[in-house]
Design a protein around this motif. Structure first.
Motif, PDB file in Angstrom:
ATOM      1  N   VAL A   1      -1.835   5.466   0.763  1.00 31.21           N
ATOM      2  CA  VAL A   1      -0.618   5.044   0.056  1.00 31.21           C
ATOM      3  C   VAL A   1      -0.340   6.058  -1.049  1.00 31.21           C
ATOM      4  O   VAL A   1      -0.993   6.058  -2.091  1.00 31.21           O
ATOM      5  CB  VAL A   1      -0.768   3.631  -0.524  1.00 31.21           C
TER       6      VAL A   1
ATOM      7  N   ALA B   1       3.749  -3.966   0.302  1.00 32.03           N
ATOM      8  CA  ALA B   1       2.424  -4.289  -0.230  1.00 32.03           C
ATOM      9  C   ALA B   1       1.798  -5.438   0.552  1.00 32.03           C
ATOM     10  O   ALA B   1       0.598  -5.418   0.860  1.00 32.03           O
ATOM     11  CB  ALA B   1       2.523  -4.650  -1.711  1.00 32.03           C
TER      12      ALA B   1
ATOM     13  N   ASP C   1      -1.688  -5.219   2.611  1.00 28.67           N
ATOM     14  CA  ASP C   1      -2.792  -6.154   2.370  1.00 28.67           C
ATOM     15  C   ASP C   1      -3.165  -6.892   3.655  1.00 28.67           C
ATOM     16  O   ASP C   1      -4.350  -7.123   3.934  1.00 28.67           O
ATOM     17  CB  ASP C   1      -2.407  -7.155   1.277  1.00 28.67           C
TER      18      ASP C   1
ATOM     19  N   ASP D   1      -5.427   3.125  -1.744  1.00 27.49           N
ATOM     20  CA  ASP D   1      -4.311   3.061  -2.686  1.00 27.49           C
ATOM     21  C   ASP D   1      -4.423   4.218  -3.672  1.00 27.49           C
ATOM     22  O   ASP D   1      -5.348   4.271  -4.475  1.00 27.49           O
ATOM     23  CB  ASP D   1      -4.360   1.722  -3.425  1.00 27.49           C
TER      24      ASP D   1
ATOM     25  N   TYR E   1      -0.889   0.319  -6.613  1.00 30.12           N
ATOM     26  CA  TYR E   1      -0.171  -0.911  -6.289  1.00 30.12           C
ATOM     27  C   TYR E   1      -1.111  -2.116  -6.296  1.00 30.12           C
ATOM     28  O   TYR E   1      -0.688  -3.256  -6.524  1.00 30.12           O
ATOM     29  CB  TYR E   1       0.562  -0.778  -4.943  1.00 30.12           C
ATOM     30  N   ARG E   2      -2.401  -1.891  -6.052  1.00 28.77           N
ATOM     31  CA  ARG E   2      -3.391  -2.965  -6.143  1.00 28.77           C
ATOM     32  C   ARG E   2      -3.927  -3.017  -7.568  1.00 28.77           C
ATOM     33  O   ARG E   2      -4.529  -2.070  -8.058  1.00 28.77           O
ATOM     34  CB  ARG E   2      -4.530  -2.740  -5.151  1.00 28.77           C
TER      35      ARG E   2
ATOM     36  N   THR F   1     -11.045  -4.601  -5.774  1.00 33.64           N
ATOM     37  CA  THR F   1     -10.853  -3.347  -5.050  1.00 33.64           C
ATOM     38  C   THR F   1     -11.841  -2.295  -5.534  1.00 33.64           C
ATOM     39  O   THR F   1     -11.840  -1.961  -6.718  1.00 33.64           O
ATOM     40  CB  THR F   1      -9.418  -2.828  -5.246  1.00 33.64           C
TER      41      THR F   1
ATOM     42  N   ALA G   1      -9.777  -2.436   1.486  1.00 28.31           N
ATOM     43  CA  ALA G   1      -8.876  -1.611   0.682  1.00 28.31           C
ATOM     44  C   ALA G   1      -9.622  -1.058  -0.521  1.00 28.31           C
ATOM     45  O   ALA G   1     -10.464  -1.732  -1.113  1.00 28.31           O
ATOM     46  CB  ALA G   1      -7.663  -2.417   0.220  1.00 28.31           C
TER      47      ALA G   1
ATOM     48  N   SER H   1      -9.165   1.774  -4.117  1.00 26.20           N
ATOM     49  CA  SER H   1      -8.261   2.510  -4.998  1.00 26.20           C
ATOM     50  C   SER H   1      -8.850   3.874  -5.310  1.00 26.20           C
ATOM     51  O   SER H   1     -10.055   3.994  -5.573  1.00 26.20           O
ATOM     52  CB  SER H   1      -8.041   1.749  -6.313  1.00 26.20           C
TER      53      SER H   1
END
Length: 335
Positions: free
Chosen positions: A73, A82, A86, A97, A101-102, A108, A127, A129
Motif C-alpha cells: 500500500v 481499507a 483488511d 501498509d 492507513y492502519r 499490526t 498485515a 506496517s
C-alpha cells in the motif's frame, strides 16, 4: 507456489513512492506469477513500464485481491479500499501498509527489513506496517550505534516537498517559477509557501505542540530499536528541496565517542561514512540510493553526546525496506 511465482499488487502505483516501489521490485529477484499496479480513478497515467512490459494501471477491487498473495500500500486509500485490504489480510493475503492507513493499536507488527520476529507475526495478523522514511533513517543510525550504549536521539529533520507526494513537488516548482516572474504562487499544498523559505511545521499538530508525523516517526524508530518512549525526538522542518532528506542529529550514550561512532557507521550495512564535506553528503547526492550518507561526526562542545549529519532519499528508503520485507516473507515461507 514459489516455482510459479507470486502475485503482487501495488496500490498508488503512479505516486512518487509507488514508482520507487515498482523500481525496487523490478530489480529484485522475486519471480512474479501476476502483477497488478493499481491507483485511484483520478490519476492520469493509465499505463506504466515494469520489467520491460507495458501494464495497465487498474483499480483496487476484490477480483485483483483474489489473484495476489501480497499487497504493498503505497498511497492513501479510501475507507472502502481499507475495508477491502483488511478483508484480504483476514483471507490470507499479506498486506504491507507503507502510508499508515492502519492505526496503532490494531495489533499490526512493525516491519523493518527481514526482521524475522516481526515477519513471523504476520502469520497471525496478515498485515504489517512499514516505517516511514524518517523513522527508517533514525533506525539506520540507531542500529549502528546501539551496541555502543545508545540512550537518546535528538535533532532536526529537513524534509523536502516530496513529503506531500507529486502534488508537493509540482507546487514547489510552480512557486519558484511564479516568484521569479512576480506572479502569485500556487499555495494549495503549502498554504504559507515553501519556495525560498522554510516551513517550521506542516501537517496535523497535536495538543502537545508536536506534529503527528514527528510523533509517529519517533515512536516507530523507538519501537524497532527497543528504546523507551521519549528516547527519540526529532523536529520536522520543510525545506525548499524537491526530493531528499537531511538530518542534523545529536546522539547520547555512555560509551559514545567520535572514533567509536565513526567506526560503527563505517562498518554498518547501508551506511556510508564521509570524513570530509563532499557532495555525497548532501541530499541530492543520495538521490536514487537506498543507503544513508553520514558525516560531520563531531563531539558536542559541552561534552554531552555526538553530533552528526545524515542524508538520504525519502522515497528510496521505504521502497527498499518493503522489498526486503517481501524477500523475508518468501524466505520464511509466509506466502
Amino acid at each position: 507456489m514459489a516455482e510459479a511465482g507470486y502475485g503482487i499488487c501495488v496500490t498508488g502505483a503512479t505516486s512518487l513512492l509507488g514508482q520507487e516501489v515498482l523500481g525496487a521490485l523490478a530489480k529484485s529477484p522475486i519471480a512474479l506469477r501476476v502483477f497488478h499496479p493499481v491507483d485511484a480513478l483520478s490519476v492520469e497515467t493509465t499505463e506504466l513500464s515494469f520489467r520491460k512490459k507495458m501494464l495497465t494501471v487498474g483499480l483496487l477491487n476484490p477480483e485483483v485481491l483474489d489473484e495476489v498473495d501480497m499487497v504493498l500500500v503505497a498511497a492513501p486509500v479510501t475507507d472502502e479500499e481499507a475495508a477491502m485490504l483488511d478483508g484480504a489480510a483476514e483471507a490470507g493475503c499479506l498486506v504491507l501498509d507503507m502510508i499508515g492507513y492502519r492505526k496503532p493499536g490494531m495489533g499490526t507488527p512493525l516491519i523493518f527489513g527481514r526482521s524475522a520476529g516481526a515477519l513471523e507475526a504476520l502469520r497471525e495478523t496478515g498485515a504489517g506496517s512499514c516505517p516511514g522514511a524518517l523513522a527508517l533513517a533514525l533506525v539506520g543510525i540507531g542500529a549502528a550505534v546501539r551496541p555502543l550504549g545508545l540512550a537518546q536521539i535528538r535533532g532536526t529533520a529537513m524534509m523536502s516537498a516530496s513529503i506531500a507526494g507529486e502534488k508537493g513537488v509540482r507546487e514547489l516548482s510552480g512557486q519558484v517559477a511564479a516568484l521569479f516572474n512576480s506572479q502569485t504562487p500556487p499555495r494549495a499544498v503549502f498554504e504559507h509557501g515553501l519556495a525560498f523559505d522554510l516551513l517550521p511545521g506542516w501537517g496535523k499538530v497535536q495538543a502537545s505542540g508536536w506534529m503527528e508525523s514527528e510523533l509517529v516517526a519517533a515512536a516507530q524508530a523507538s519501537r524497532v530499536l527497543g528504546l523507551p518512549p521519549g528516547a527519540i525526538a526529532v523536529d520536522q522542518v520543510l525545506v525548499p528541496m524537491f526530493v531528499g532528506l537531511g538530518l542534523s542529529l545529536q546522539i547520547y550514550g555512555q560509551s559514545l565517542s567520535v572514533e567509536s561512532v565513526s567506526q560503527a557507521v563505517d562498518e554498518f550495512p547501508g551506511l556510508q561514512l564521509f570524513r570530509q564535506l563532499e557532495p555525497g553528503l548532501m541530499p541530492r547526492g543520495m538521490a536514487g540510493s537506498s543507503e544513508l550518507a553520514v558525516g560531520r561526526v563531531r563531539p558536542d562542545p559541552a561534552g554531552q553526546g555526538i553530533q552528526l549529519f545524515v542524508a538520504g532519499d525519502p522515497m528510496r528508503l521505504p521502497a527498499a525496506n518493503a522489498v526486503q520485507a517481501l524477500l523475508g516473507m518468501i524466505e520464511l515461507d509466509l506466502v
